[in-house]
Scaffold this active site. Sequence first.
Site, mmCIF file in Angstrom:
data_model
loop_
_atom_site.group_PDB
_atom_site.id
_atom_site.type_symbol
_atom_site.label_atom_id
_atom_site.label_comp_id
_atom_site.label_asym_id
_atom_site.label_seq_id
_atom_site.Cartn_x
_atom_site.Cartn_y
_atom_site.Cartn_z
ATOM 1 N N PRO A 66 0.854 -1.211 -0.008
ATOM 2 C CA PRO A 66 -0.091 0.026 -0.054
ATOM 3 C C PRO A 66 0.955 1.280 -0.059
ATOM 4 O O PRO A 66 1.612 1.673 0.905
ATOM 5 C CB PRO A 66 -0.827 -0.269 1.488
ATOM 6 C CG PRO A 66 0.204 -1.011 2.095
ATOM 7 C CD PRO A 66 0.972 -1.872 1.234
ATOM 8 N N ASP A 105 -1.720 2.955 2.323
ATOM 9 C CA ASP A 105 -1.661 3.178 3.617
ATOM 10 C C ASP A 105 -1.984 4.374 4.079
ATOM 11 O O ASP A 105 -1.500 5.559 3.629
ATOM 12 C CB ASP A 105 -0.207 3.140 3.644
ATOM 13 C CG ASP A 105 0.711 2.802 4.875
ATOM 14 O OD1 ASP A 105 -0.066 3.076 5.953
ATOM 15 O OD2 ASP A 105 1.981 2.950 4.920
ATOM 16 N N TRP A 531 4.461 1.676 9.655
ATOM 17 C CA TRP A 531 4.881 0.454 8.822
ATOM 18 C C TRP A 531 4.252 -0.889 9.325
ATOM 19 O O TRP A 531 4.093 -1.948 8.646
ATOM 20 C CB TRP A 531 6.272 0.464 9.110
ATOM 21 C CG TRP A 531 6.981 1.464 8.341
ATOM 22 C CD1 TRP A 531 7.664 2.772 8.744
ATOM 23 C CD2 TRP A 531 7.277 1.403 6.935
ATOM 24 N NE1 TRP A 531 8.332 3.370 7.721
ATOM 25 C CE2 TRP A 531 7.993 2.795 6.499
ATOM 26 C CE3 TRP A 531 6.943 0.518 5.749
ATOM 27 C CZ2 TRP A 531 8.440 3.012 5.099
ATOM 28 C CZ3 TRP A 531 7.295 0.845 4.590
ATOM 29 C CH2 TRP A 531 7.831 2.022 4.121
ATOM 30 N N GLN A 567 12.180 -0.716 -0.018
ATOM 31 C CA GLN A 567 11.251 -1.500 0.929
ATOM 32 C C GLN A 567 11.846 -2.486 1.593
ATOM 33 O O GLN A 567 11.425 -3.155 2.341
ATOM 34 C CB GLN A 567 10.112 -1.793 0.245
ATOM 35 C CG GLN A 567 9.152 -1.004 -0.314
ATOM 36 C CD GLN A 567 8.786 0.094 0.705
ATOM 37 O OE1 GLN A 567 8.528 -0.361 1.602
ATOM 38 N NE2 GLN A 567 8.472 1.382 0.255
ATOM 39 N N TRP A 571 8.634 -2.178 3.902
ATOM 40 C CA TRP A 571 7.265 -3.155 3.889
ATOM 41 C C TRP A 571 8.088 -4.803 3.926
ATOM 42 O O TRP A 571 7.296 -5.598 4.472
ATOM 43 C CB TRP A 571 6.591 -2.966 2.464
ATOM 44 C CG TRP A 571 5.154 -3.729 2.526
ATOM 45 C CD1 TRP A 571 4.326 -3.644 3.395
ATOM 46 C CD2 TRP A 571 4.697 -4.381 1.427
ATOM 47 N NE1 TRP A 571 3.377 -4.193 3.160
ATOM 48 C CE2 TRP A 571 3.404 -4.827 1.657
ATOM 49 C CE3 TRP A 571 5.160 -4.843 0.494
ATOM 50 C CZ2 TRP A 571 2.696 -5.469 0.971
ATOM 51 C CZ3 TRP A 571 4.642 -5.529 -0.518
ATOM 52 C CH2 TRP A 571 3.281 -6.149 -0.152
ATOM 53 N N LYS A 604 20.500 10.877 -8.192
ATOM 54 C CA LYS A 604 19.087 10.949 -7.575
ATOM 55 C C LYS A 604 18.333 12.049 -8.172
ATOM 56 O O LYS A 604 18.846 13.238 -8.532
ATOM 57 C CB LYS A 604 19.408 10.980 -6.379
ATOM 58 C CG LYS A 604 19.289 9.915 -5.449
ATOM 59 C CD LYS A 604 19.361 10.038 -3.952
ATOM 60 C CE LYS A 604 19.692 8.593 -3.213
ATOM 61 N NZ LYS A 604 20.389 9.093 -1.834
ATOM 62 N N LYS A 607 13.572 17.277 -6.408
ATOM 63 C CA LYS A 607 13.030 18.652 -6.621
ATOM 64 C C LYS A 607 14.043 19.650 -6.744
ATOM 65 O O LYS A 607 14.242 20.684 -7.519
ATOM 66 C CB LYS A 607 11.910 19.154 -5.920
ATOM 67 C CG LYS A 607 10.527 17.977 -6.249
ATOM 68 C CD LYS A 607 9.540 18.500 -5.245
ATOM 69 C CE LYS A 607 8.319 17.296 -5.495
ATOM 70 N NZ LYS A 607 7.317 17.095 -4.324
#
Length: 1004
Positions: A66, A105, A531, A567, A571, A604, A607
């Site tokens: 999620p 989530d 989490w 993750q 997760w 990477k 913004k």
Amino acid sequence: MRQRWWRAVEPGADKEPMSVFASVTPMFDIPALEAEVLAFWQEGAIFEEGLRQRASAPPFVFHEGPPTANGLPGVHHVLARAFKDCILRYQQMRGRRVDRRAGWDAHGLPVELEVERQLGFSRKADIETYGVERFNQLCRESVSRYIAEWETLTRRIGYWIDLGDPYRTDTADYIESVWWSLQQIFERGWLTQGYRVTPYCPRCQTSLSTHELNQGYQENVADPAVTVRFRLRERPGVSVLAWTTTPWTLPGNVALAVGPAIPYARVRQGDEELIVARDRLGMLTGPYEVVAEVDAAELVGLRYEPLFPEAAPPGDAFRVVAADFVTTDEGTGIVHTAGAYGEDDLVLCQREGFPVRHTVGLDGRFLPEVAAFAGLFVKDADPRIIEDLEARGLLYRAEEIRHTYPFCWRCDTPLLYYALTSWFIRTTQLRDRLVAGNAEVAWVPPHLRDGRRGNWLESLQDWNLSRTRYWGTPLPIWVCAACRQLRCVGSRAELGLDPDQDLHKPFIDTVTLTCACGGTMRRVPEVIDGWYDSGAMPFAQWHYPFENQAAFAAAHPADFICEGIDQTRGWFYTLLAESVMLFDEPAYRNVISPSHVVDRTGRKMSKSWGNVVDPVAILDRSGADALRWWFYTTVSVGQEYRISPERVHEVVSRFLLILWNLHVFLITYSRTCGFDPTPGAADGERERRTVMDRWVLARTAEAVQIVRRRLDAYDANGACRQLATLVDDVSTWYVRRSRSRFRDDRDPVGARVACATLYRALTQLVQMLAPFIPFMTETIWRNLAAGQPQVARSVHLTDFPEPDQDDLDPELLAGMAQLRRLVEAARPQRQAAKVAIRQPLTAATVASDPLPAELEAILAEELNVRAIVHAPLPPDGRPTATLDLTLTDELREEGWVRTIARRIQDLRRLARLEPRQPVTVVYGAGDRLAAAVAAATPQVARQVYADAIRRQALAPRPAEGRVSEGILDDQPYWVMLEGLPGARNDPGPAPGAPDPDPPPGERP
RNA sequence: CGGCCCGUAGCUCAGCUGGUCAGAGCGGGGUUCUUAUAAAGCCCUGGUCGCGGGUUCGAGUCCCGCCGGGCCGACCA
């Protein structure tokens, strides 16, 4: 009226009298095609149909991780979804029931922060002032708003998942399941309270877990590094030097730690004596003289003056003690110890019985006890503390250090290591079982299991579960005010609550229980780590164990999950940990975990760098198929994806257009030869297959085997590499070699056999590609299936191809591979001798394993030689083909004719003539050339669809019309198509020529 | 400091269990073929497959060490 060119028209409206196919045209607007396909899926309820079709089939269990819907999705979200989707579509085509439920989530700090931003809050107290109930309501709404954005992107990229009935972590049922699980864990003794030093965000005013910490490290952070004098009480004029990068912890100092095995020294410098580790003498400034060598044992027990007496706690403190964790890597080899602000410090203080007391409040500001700095934020206090120490002669040295320091992963506030009472899950006790559970999981890329992931499990920390926040699953622990008895609640029923009661703060905090002792039990204030919520989805999405026990049992563990590498400790970890704790097995069997998406130079995306690649821009320009295919093929899973719009767009011309045009080609000639793909219609044609037909079918069957093997192993890269090669083989070898058969109107049966072969290969190819590029394959499938009611209306409703045993032919594949190598070996010889490929030659000497006669015929054609001379295989075993480059007059003349014919074809192409539109050719040439042309006129005329080929005077050449002229072996010539004016050399439509739209093949 | 991954033609990358593996695509240069192709084939851009050892009849392909890049941990008192 503009034709919807990408879609097959209803049979009858537009078709050839003999053809079941409607016309199609070359491709140019991929986003429009994809929009059309999306509408088709929607209107035809194709996704739902696919689920229904497999309703009673064995399940393939997938868990959707999620996303936290607190911002717009980025291109990296497309990445994981692309890999999820292809596996799920494949498994469904393989006959599995693939339920795929979306999930969101909804809880957690990210959501709270988004709302805080909207409300302009800067402090946690603002939330209390505003009201927790209203605040939480806004959190709930914020999530719902962003979910809509995610759904849009999900649909646009063709990620098939059931968005209609998602699980949300903030529903009462979900929370109740989480409570149940926490009660299980509590009762097994793994959920405990502890006073520990944890990373703590003073802005969010909550501690963080170690797996949240990693996301917030920043490099090259400038911090003060100070070396401080601690004056020994019994030895006036002697100081112990200690070093720290957090001056704000100095008021909290209660001890100095020395390493028991580290040698120290007492040195004289000016009128004072200093104690430092012998290995660290280099950190002293200015000249010094070693007075004595000192053992750590001699230092232990020495008392010193507190730096800030007014802040000194009552009780025993300010002694030198021994501790194993002291090193001489940095500083002075003597460690300043403040129990509340360091993990080692706290353990040490508890062991030695030193007081542990906070000098800094939960807001990161000094408490009133530290009068000089009360109310100052710790980082702001640093320079003031340094000044103060300087003024009092306690500062030995102050510098600036650059190091890596943790910041809050969501709000960028520098974290403090801060002692707090928190609730922990004692995962360290479960390490062996987690490692064992992980060992049962297959990872793509495989090294993750024992590498990054395994390594991480080995160094596991206890899970700091509690958060002193608002929008989260309330920690279901009630404490008796009278006897301190704890009770972990596992259901609403235990609290006497209705099923539709919202379980969030602040309501839940009003619920009290009566303790066995008669006292009143109240809930602890904390909520839990978000989490944990997402890790609970395997059971909580089912409201297990309160409902759906059978459904859960059938769907656990999952066959497959797929998320980004980040993750590993998110997760992937919480799923594993919770499943092992509750069910003693991992929650999933197979994982694909793609690496990061970075910009074209490998940086990477962020913004602030301005290098973020917008997925919507790519989708609007190149389409979802292109983006997906780029992810599948550009690098192996596990490597970084260096993305740019241009790189993605290459997929269109390199791959998608070629695939599209393969089917345009097939349909174009199916219409002219009357090929009908209806089963039975082509009976008897199998025997007429050529070796090229058998080859392309064998090649396809081989690819089916390979692709199935690769996808069964969750290797989408391998599958797509094979498919890319197959498309290339079909296009540049089969179609190129077979072109003349498709358009041979003297042998319509042969043309239909070619069409049937290509149809067979192409439908299987498109089915194999469907999981990866679901849009274009759908359109091609529908165009090919037109007029065949017995064919599935969507490629995604078909069964994945089986390798056809009759088509398989390894020997033929090997022979053709050798043939192609021979051809490649010979071509450079022509180039070196400047002999065109169209120039026929007498012979080539071929040294290779013997080829079947029909392959040898192809070899002769490709080499353009009249005969193949065999030679023994050379000693090195490398097959060779050597051309005899001797030219006879006869060969030359044949080459001339072919050149003239090619010029005529080129003129036809430039004039955009229909394939069979007759023309009249006129040319001018000298006698010798003209004689050769005249001798070959019947063949040339047939080849170029000329009703006449007339010679005219070489000079003057016509001034009107498009003329092609040149020189062949010193003989000038010109050639043109009569009655087709438009002399310019541009490839635009000649006046009077058919309009380019509609396309070739559309009219009789 | 530890773990893992990567380091192959100007660029982006393939190369599975060691033996046609020295490749593909893109870019640039050249050329050819072709009425499916806003295409394609071929050649060139002559790469010590990061460096140094080792194992082997034979190593980008396995082992060791080193250098460089990335990611992840630990440390950062």
